[in-house]
Write an enzyme that holds these catalytic residues in place. Structure first.
Site: not given
Length: 281
Positions: A47, A77
């Site tokens: 992540d 993101k």
């Protein structure tokens, strides 16, 4: 070590433990080496985010791990400065280029803003074009999440939030389950602030595990995907070694009792949510 997986609403499988890359730097090959160590230890979910400014190093670590791409689950993101339709598409292309990948497994809206409708439209387009295998959001309250669901053509598949024993988010978990949205916990051990808690320490002794392992197992049994981060090799290995024991129902409730709805940095939420206090229409 084989990591267990969960299915997202579209059938895509996501590992139940991920490795967080926050505050891991590109400099001196740090990100590359840490990611390689994590993958070698057994992590298959990585992540990162454009805001972390380490996508290049993370991507190199992924490539140099020599693990087939299809065996890995990579998340990044879009940051608030890139919200809106066109900006989100451009930000995605830049992230993909920095990571050196052909696709992203999970693309998340890092924080909700007043432009969430247009941002989400871009997320849906990326998903339809098979640039990403799944899409989701971060840091959404119940109200924000339900507002997105009201206008979305494709519902978020993940909501990544601050969640730990001092902030259990029980109501949010119920809402996400109702909408078949998987919850991920960033800062799952509250950046170490929980390790001196007496309940956690006593349970660590009882189960012959570390305090961190107790907390991560609590997440696992609550059906929350934990994304711990560390640069230390011993902790990289320790954090993933949580599949050989189970916390009893009574002890899970003891951990739940720690909750006081505490946020680590409430001022950060005030600064970021100032653009989301307007009604989403």
């Amino acid at each position: 070590m084989e990591i267990k997986v969960r299915e997202l609403s579209n059938g895509v499988k996501i590992p139940v433990v991920g490795f967080g890359a926050y505050k891991i730097q590109n400099e001196n090959d740090e990100a590359c080496n840490v990611i390689k160590n994590a993958i070698k230890a057994g992590y298959r979910s990585i992540d990162t985010a454009s805001f972390y400014e380490n996508e290049e190093g993370v991507g190199r670590g992924i490539r140099e791990s020599n693990i087939p791409r299809e065996e890995l689950f990579i998340t990044t993101k879009v940051w608030i400065d890139d919200d809106g339709y066109e900006n989100t598409l451009k930000a995605f292309d830049k992230s993909l280029e920095r990571l050196g990948l052909d696709y992203i497994d999970l693309y998340l809206v890092h924080w909700p803003t007043e432009n969430i409708k247009e941002t989400w439209r871009a997320m849906e387009d990326l998903y339809r074009r098979k640039k990403v295998r799944a899409i989701g959001v971060c840091n959404c309250t119940i109200e924000q999440l339900e507002s997105i669901i009201d206008f979305a053509e494709i519902n978020p598949m993940v909501n990544q939030v601050e969640l730990h024993p001092k902030r259990t988010e029980k109501e949010l978990l119920k809402v996400c389950k109702r909408h078949n949205i998987v919850v991920e916990a960033w800062s799952p051990i509250m950046r170490g602030q929980l390790l001196s808690n007496e309940i956690i320490k006593n349970l660590a002794k009882k189960y012959n595990k570390s305090e961190v392992q107790i907390i991560l197992r609590w997440h696992l049994q609550n059906e929350v995907i934990a994304i711990p981060k560390t640069k230390t090799l011993s902790r990289i290995n320790e954090n993933i070694d949580i599949f050989d024991f189970e916390i009893s129902k009574d002890d899970m409730e003891k951990i739940d009792s720690i909750n006081n709805d505490e946020r680590m940095k409430p001022q950060a939420y005030e600064n970021l949510y100032k653009v989301t206090k307007k009604e989403i229409v």
